[in-house]
Design a protein around this motif. Structure first.
Motif: not given
Length: 405
Positions: A20-27, A29-31, A76-80
C-alpha cells in the motif's frame, strides 16, 4: 510439515501494508517495482527478471526453478492501481486496520491479491521441497491498460502450464469466464470564438452532447447466455476546452475540442472491427443530420490518457480444467466448503483481466482473489479473505510444482 505451517497471517498483512505504501498509479509504478525487486532478492528467488515494458517503465518477475519433470504454475498480479478518489479521509498510502478490514490505496485492486500469492510462494519455498516444475510470481504492470505487462512477459517467453490470478472477485468464487475490454475515443471539433461572438462559434462540448445521447441509445445484442448483460459500455471520461490541449484557462472562449473515452465490455462473438464500425456508423448518422458536426474516431486511444494500449479479448476456460479443480479442492481444504460459484460469475465476469492473455497462449487459468465488504469495497479488503486466498494458493501451487498434496 504442511506448507501452511510456513504461511503466517501477520506476514501476509505486513506485506500488504508495505505494498500500500508504494505509490503505483498506472504508468507510475516505479516505487512498487523497486520494492518487489528488493523483495525477490531478499527472499532468494532463483531468477529475477526485470523487464522494460515501455521506455523507462519496468516490471519484475520472480521465479523458483523446478527440475523440469513436472507442471509449472504462475501466480499473476498487477502492481498498477486505480486512480485515487477524492473522498479519502486520511492519506490513502498509509494502511489502516479496522477489525477485519485493511484499508489503503490499491489494496482492493489488487495489492491484497499480490500479498496473498507472494506469501503463498514464499511458504512453498520455505518447505525446502524440491520442485518438479517452475513457480513463477509475475508482478506485472499495465493490467489496467489492457494487460500490456502480461503481454510483454509472454512475448519474452515466460509461460507456465497453469496460472491463478487473484483479482478481487471474492474467494467465494472461481471465475473461468470474463468479457473482453475495448477502449476507444471520440473527438468532436468545433470553432472557437470569444463569448462576445458566440453566435459565430461551434461549441464542441454542446456537439458532444449529441454523441453522448446516441451512445446511450446504441443497441448491441447479447451473444453469450452466460454473460447476459454484455455488451455494456460507458462514456466514462470526458474533457473539453480550447485547442487540442484542452486549455481550460479561458472559459470565456467557446470550446473547440472535446474528447470522450468509451469503455466497452463484450462477450465472445464480437470483434474489435465490428464494435468500431458500429460507433463510426453512429457518428456518421449525426454528421448527416448536422452539417456543423465534425469528429475524429480514435483507436487506439492516445497514450497520454493512460488507457487501453492492448486488446484484451474475452476469456473462457472450462470449469472442469485441472487448475480449477485443484484450486476448488484446496479452497475446501482451507474453508471446509467448496466455492459458491465456479464459471461465469455475474457481475464479476463483466470485468477484464490478464487471464485474457494467459488463456490465449494455452495456459490453463482462473480467477480467485480477496475482496472487501460491499460498502467502500474499492478502498479495503477483508483480511480473512486475503488469508484464505493465500492459503488456497499455497496448497495449489505446492501441489502443482511438487506433484504432492
Amino acid at each position: 510439515m504442511n506448507v501452511l505451517d510456513y504461511l503466517k497471517k501477520q506476514e501476509v498483512i505486513d506485506l500488504a501494508c508495505d505494498l500500500i505504501q508504494q505509490p503505483s498509479l498506472t504508468n507510475k509504478e516505479g516505487p512498487a517495482v523497486d520494492y518487489m525487486i528488493d523483495w525477490y532478492e531478499d527472499n532468494d528467488f532463483d531468477e529475477i527478471h526485470v523487464q522494460e515494458v515501455q521506455p523507462g517503465r519496468r516490471q519484475v518477475i520472480g521465479v523458483m526453478k523446478g527440475d523440469g519433470t513436472g507442471k509449472s504454475m504462475m501466480f499473476n498480479g498487477h502492481l498498477d492501481i486505480d486512480p485515487i478518489t477524492a473522498d479519502w479521509e486520511w492519506d490513502p498510502y498509509e494502511p489502516k486496520i479496522d477489525g477485519n478490514r485493511l484499508w489503503g490505496a490499491g489494496i482492493h485492486n489488487m495489492k491484497s491479491g499480490d500479498a496473498a500469492f507472494l506469501m503463498a510462494a514464499l511458504a512453498i519455498k520455505r518447505t525446502g521441497k524440491k520442485l518438479k516444475g517452475d513457480l513463477v510470481c509475475a508482478t506485472v504492470v499495465g493490467e489496467l491498460q489492457g494487460g500490456v505487462g502480461t503481454v510483454h512477459m509472454l512475448k519474452e517467453g515466460i509461460k507456465t502450464d497453469y496460472a491463478i490470478v487473484p483479482e478481487p472477485y471474492s474467494v467465494d468464487n472461481i471465475l473461468t469466464k470474463c468479457v473482453g475490454v475495448h477502449d476507444l475515443a471520440i473527438n468532436v471539433i468545433g470553432e472557437s470564438h470569444h463569448i462576445s461572438r458566440m453566435e459565430e462559434a461551434v461549441d464542441a462540448i454542446k456537439k458532444m452532447r449529441k454523441v453522448l445521447d446516441r451512445i446511450d441509445k446504441m443497441e448491441f445484442e447479447a451473444r453469450d447466455p452466460d454473460l447476459p448483460g454484455a455488451p455494456r459500455w460507458v462514456a466514462g471520461s470526458i474533457i473539453g476546452g480550447r485547442n487540442r490541449d484542452y486549455d481550460l484557462a479561458g472559459p470565456y472562449n467557446i470550446p473547440d475540442f472535446c474528447t470522450t473515452i468509451v469503455d466497452f465490455r463484450y462477450p465472445p462473438g464480437y470483434t474489435i472491427e465490428e464494435i468500431n464500425q458500429r460507433f463510426k456508423d453512429m457518428l456518421e448518422e449525426i454528421a448527416a443530420e448536422d452539417s456543423e458536426f465534425k469528429y475524429e474516431f480514435e483507436y487506439p486511444v492516445n497514450p497520454k490518457f493512460r488507457v487501453g494500449g492492448m486488446v484484451m479479448p474475452p476469456m473462457g476456460v472450462s470449469p472442469d480444467a485441472e487448475v480449477v479443480q485443484i484450486l476448488k479442492e484446496n479452497h475446501k481444504a482451507v474453508t471446509g466448503e467448496y466455492p459458491k460459484k465456479i464459471g461465469a460469475v455475474i457481475p464479476r465476469s463483466y470485468c477484464g483481466n490478464d487471464t485474457a492473455h494467459l488463456a490465449q497462449t494455452g495456459i490453463e487459468c482462473c480467477l480467485y482473489g480477496p475482496r472487501g465488504y460491499p460498502d467502500d469495497v474499492e478502498k479495503h479488503v477483508r483480511i480473512d479473505e486475503m488469508i484464505t486466498c493465500s492459503k488456497a494458493m499455497a496448497l495449489s501451487g505446492y501441489q502443482v510444482v511438487t506433484g504432492e498434496k
